[in-house]
Design a protein around this motif. Sequence first.
Motif, PDB file in Angstrom:
ATOM      1  N   ASN A 111       0.652  -1.271  -0.037  1.00 38.77           N
ATOM      2  CA  ASN A 111      -0.598   0.524   0.083  1.00 38.77           C
ATOM      3  C   ASN A 111       0.621   1.240  -0.041  1.00 38.77           C
ATOM      4  O   ASN A 111       0.575   2.113  -0.880  1.00 38.77           O
ATOM      5  N   ARG A 112       2.235   1.118   1.062  1.00 44.08           N
ATOM      6  CA  ARG A 112       2.819   1.922   0.807  1.00 44.08           C
ATOM      7  C   ARG A 112       3.384   2.577  -0.776  1.00 44.08           C
ATOM      8  O   ARG A 112       3.685   3.962  -1.203  1.00 44.08           O
ATOM      9  N   ALA A 113       4.145   1.447  -1.506  1.00 42.34           N
ATOM     10  CA  ALA A 113       4.491   2.040  -2.547  1.00 42.34           C
ATOM     11  C   ALA A 113       2.961   2.274  -3.383  1.00 42.34           C
ATOM     12  O   ALA A 113       3.519   3.258  -4.336  1.00 42.34           O
ATOM     13  N   PHE A 114       2.061   1.741  -3.326  1.00 41.22           N
ATOM     14  CA  PHE A 114       1.444   1.773  -4.223  1.00 41.22           C
ATOM     15  C   PHE A 114       0.685   2.941  -4.416  1.00 41.22           C
ATOM     16  O   PHE A 114       0.356   3.909  -4.890  1.00 41.22           O
ATOM     17  N   VAL A 115      -0.370   3.690  -3.513  1.00 43.07           N
ATOM     18  CA  VAL A 115      -1.026   4.523  -3.293  1.00 43.07           C
ATOM     19  C   VAL A 115      -0.136   5.651  -2.855  1.00 43.07           C
ATOM     20  O   VAL A 115      -0.854   6.755  -3.244  1.00 43.07           O
ATOM     21  N   SER A 116       1.323   5.676  -2.576  1.00 44.70           N
ATOM     22  CA  SER A 116       2.169   6.723  -2.332  1.00 44.70           C
ATOM     23  C   SER A 116       1.834   7.183  -4.001  1.00 44.70           C
ATOM     24  O   SER A 116       2.841   8.135  -3.560  1.00 44.70           O
ATOM     25  N   ARG A 117       2.136   6.471  -5.117  1.00 50.44           N
ATOM     26  CA  ARG A 117       2.180   6.952  -6.415  1.00 50.44           C
ATOM     27  C   ARG A 117       1.155   7.794  -6.798  1.00 50.44           C
ATOM     28  O   ARG A 117       1.170   9.125  -7.863  1.00 50.44           O
ATOM     29  N   GLN A 118       0.108   7.475  -5.242  1.00 46.02           N
ATOM     30  CA  GLN A 118      -0.955   8.788  -6.214  1.00 46.02           C
ATOM     31  C   GLN A 118      -1.525   8.976  -7.364  1.00 46.02           C
ATOM     32  O   GLN A 118      -1.319   9.496  -8.969  1.00 46.02           O
ATOM     33  N   VAL A 119      -2.650   7.792  -6.974  1.00 44.04           N
ATOM     34  CA  VAL A 119      -3.212   7.398  -8.491  1.00 44.04           C
ATOM     35  C   VAL A 119      -4.078   8.380  -8.950  1.00 44.04           C
ATOM     36  O   VAL A 119      -3.755   8.695 -10.154  1.00 44.04           O
ATOM     37  N   ASP A 215      19.805  -2.957  -9.164  1.00 40.51           N
ATOM     38  CA  ASP A 215      20.759  -2.089  -9.455  1.00 40.51           C
ATOM     39  C   ASP A 215      20.408  -0.548  -9.583  1.00 40.51           C
ATOM     40  O   ASP A 215      21.698   0.163  -9.772  1.00 40.51           O
ATOM     41  N   ARG A 216      19.140  -0.243 -10.720  1.00 43.14           N
ATOM     42  CA  ARG A 216      19.257   0.785 -11.149  1.00 43.14           C
ATOM     43  C   ARG A 216      18.080   0.983 -10.883  1.00 43.14           C
ATOM     44  O   ARG A 216      17.119   0.733 -12.006  1.00 43.14           O
ATOM     45  N   PRO A 217      17.560   1.759  -9.845  1.00 47.39           N
ATOM     46  CA  PRO A 217      16.511   2.018  -9.703  1.00 47.39           C
ATOM     47  C   PRO A 217      15.524   3.422 -10.373  1.00 47.39           C
ATOM     48  O   PRO A 217      16.452   4.329 -10.243  1.00 47.39           O
ATOM     49  N   GLU A 218      14.067   2.905 -10.436  1.00 49.33           N
ATOM     50  CA  GLU A 218      14.060   3.987 -11.567  1.00 49.33           C
ATOM     51  C   GLU A 218      12.235   4.479 -10.706  1.00 49.33           C
ATOM     52  O   GLU A 218      12.173   4.176  -9.091  1.00 49.33           O
ATOM     53  N   GLY A 219      12.291   5.151 -11.186  1.00 49.02           N
ATOM     54  CA  GLY A 219      10.501   6.101 -10.325  1.00 49.02           C
ATOM     55  C   GLY A 219       9.562   4.533 -10.917  1.00 49.02           C
ATOM     56  O   GLY A 219       8.327   4.925 -10.633  1.00 49.02           O
ATOM     57  N   ASP A 220       9.708   2.933 -11.282  1.00 49.39           N
ATOM     58  CA  ASP A 220       8.316   2.666 -11.486  1.00 49.39           C
ATOM     59  C   ASP A 220       7.881   1.445 -10.137  1.00 49.39           C
ATOM     60  O   ASP A 220       8.577   1.671  -9.151  1.00 49.39           O
ATOM     61  N   SER A 227      12.524  -1.141  -2.429  1.00 50.48           N
ATOM     62  CA  SER A 227      12.940   0.406  -1.802  1.00 50.48           C
ATOM     63  C   SER A 227      11.704   0.656  -0.313  1.00 50.48           C
ATOM     64  O   SER A 227      11.829   1.002   0.647  1.00 50.48           O
ATOM     65  N   VAL A 228      10.708  -0.414  -0.189  1.00 52.03           N
ATOM     66  CA  VAL A 228       9.759   0.235   0.589  1.00 52.03           C
ATOM     67  C   VAL A 228       9.463  -0.898   2.377  1.00 52.03           C
ATOM     68  O   VAL A 228      10.439  -2.254   1.976  1.00 52.03           O
ATOM     69  N   GLU A 229       9.903   0.675   3.404  1.00 56.61           N
ATOM     70  CA  GLU A 229       9.685  -0.380   4.000  1.00 56.61           C
ATOM     71  C   GLU A 229       8.918   0.591   5.590  1.00 56.61           C
ATOM     72  O   GLU A 229       8.090   1.681   5.281  1.00 56.61           O
ATOM     73  N   ASP A 238      10.549 -13.096  -3.230  1.00 60.75           N
ATOM     74  CA  ASP A 238       9.424 -13.815  -3.831  1.00 60.75           C
ATOM     75  C   ASP A 238       7.685 -13.015  -2.705  1.00 60.75           C
ATOM     76  O   ASP A 238       7.080 -13.394  -4.777  1.00 60.75           O
ATOM     77  N   GLU A 239       7.563 -12.592  -2.497  1.00 63.44           N
ATOM     78  CA  GLU A 239       6.970 -11.691  -2.097  1.00 63.44           C
ATOM     79  C   GLU A 239       6.534 -10.248  -3.061  1.00 63.44           C
ATOM     80  O   GLU A 239       5.326 -10.032  -3.412  1.00 63.44           O
ATOM     81  N   LEU A 240       7.754  -9.291  -3.015  1.00 62.98           N
ATOM     82  CA  LEU A 240       8.240  -8.667  -4.034  1.00 62.98           C
ATOM     83  C   LEU A 240       7.067  -9.609  -5.803  1.00 62.98           C
ATOM     84  O   LEU A 240       6.438  -8.330  -6.032  1.00 62.98           O
ATOM     85  N   ILE A 241       7.758 -10.344  -6.053  1.00 64.28           N
ATOM     86  CA  ILE A 241       7.048 -11.150  -7.516  1.00 64.28           C
ATOM     87  C   ILE A 241       5.257 -11.505  -7.370  1.00 64.28           C
ATOM     88  O   ILE A 241       4.847 -10.848  -8.426  1.00 64.28           O
ATOM     89  N   THR A 242       5.203 -11.900  -6.107  1.00 61.24           N
ATOM     90  CA  THR A 242       3.565 -12.640  -6.384  1.00 61.24           C
ATOM     91  C   THR A 242       2.891 -11.388  -5.839  1.00 61.24           C
ATOM     92  O   THR A 242       1.715 -10.737  -6.879  1.00 61.24           O
ATOM     93  N   SER A 243       3.576 -10.165  -5.504  1.00 65.26           N
ATOM     94  CA  SER A 243       2.496  -8.790  -5.511  1.00 65.26           C
ATOM     95  C   SER A 243       2.424  -8.135  -7.168  1.00 65.26           C
ATOM     96  O   SER A 243       1.360  -7.545  -7.425  1.00 65.26           O
ATOM     97  N   CYS A 244       3.477  -7.750  -7.124  1.00 64.30           N
ATOM     98  CA  CYS A 244       3.593  -7.887  -9.120  1.00 64.30           C
ATOM     99  C   CYS A 244       2.557  -8.375  -9.527  1.00 64.30           C
ATOM    100  O   CYS A 244       1.616  -7.819 -10.702  1.00 64.30           O
TER     101      CYS A 244
END
Length: 408
Positions: A111-119, A215-220, A227-229, A238-244
């Motif tokens: 939610n922090r990553a998704f919502v923080s992108r300001q839909v 290695d090369r983070p972008e704005g996606d 990076s979210v914590e 595994d959690e990151l990939i499944t979330s995507c």
Amino acid sequence: MKIDPTRRRLSQEPTDPAFVQDPYRFYRDMREAGPALFWEEYGHWCFFDHRNVAALFRDRRFGREITHLVGREALGWPEIEPHVAPFYEVDAHSMLEREPPVHTRLRTLVNRAFVSRQVERLRPRIAALASELVDGFEGQGEVDLLAAFATPIPVTLIAELLGVPVAMAPQLLEWSHRMVAMYQFGRTRADEDAAVRATLDFVAFLKGYVTERRDRPEGDLISHLISVEAEGERLSEDELITSCILLLNAGHEATVNAIGNAVKALLEEGIDAGRAFASPEATENTVEELLRFDPPLHMFTRYALEDLEYEGIPFRTGDRVGLMLGAANRDPAVYPDPDRLWPERPKVAHTSFGGGIHFCIGAPLARLELQVALPTLFARLPQLRIVETPRYSDTYHFHGLSKLDLRW
């Protein structure tokens, strides 16, 4: 359809063409015999009224996961078969399938990553994309709107959010369709094998992008999820990939169906689009009424997390219950004249996005896509009309059209 009101039993094949094409007339009889019936083909109780569906979404005695409390053997469940194990190994990391405390941690992080992108800031991009798509077929005078408009919008947006090439959209769609088939009634061994292949290919594809973004983070979104914590917690790979995967599969499948169902309903019901989308407020109301009237998902299930009695029904730990969203959204006790599409209907919350802790995390994006894409389409093509009666795909409990041929 057979209903035994004394035994509270229902028999109705989910693949029956008459039911697939118009489940709402069946729901009326089910609801009147209810509020709950034991649906024999599914092997569990289902609730058809708005009051109980809304309440059960929020009742913490029911949840999406049960094996964290009781083992498969104690539940009388067979072990997961080896040929489908790779699919369930990935699915096990989905927040949609987990209960607290794991669900709480996953949802907070995503939610922090998704919502923080300001839909909301995606509004101009959605408007531009919708206009570009209409540009591509306006001169033809006719189109299958699902293929040319309803499908490209959500899959393009999800690809851009994830930071993967939009040219990959056809492949992403194929993986999504094959994986989602695992949740359908009456799946076959061929469906299962195809879903496993899609799962392995999708995971391998995303792992490459995760490695690159480390290695090369972008704005996606992938970079944000890396990076979210929160409180010292991060997503595992595994959690990151499944979330995507979840964001694509859930976000794409439902939104395609929602757009197609909405356009069909507006045209069949003879709604004045100029009035329905006359202002931001009118547009918002119209979209909510469309989501109520013909939602893209008709059943969501829960497990009883303890032995209990609900509405006079004894549930044992691990018993499944079906919450019938399409039926609840047409409950006359909540929505006067429920089979009428009424854009000015006074606001009453519908159940199309679920409820409780599993309320759809992508609901803001789905709403925005509908609020922008539908007015754009009808403003550009005010003479839209249906060529032939649209048919719904035989994929219950997912509810969407197989095609939508239009002319103008």
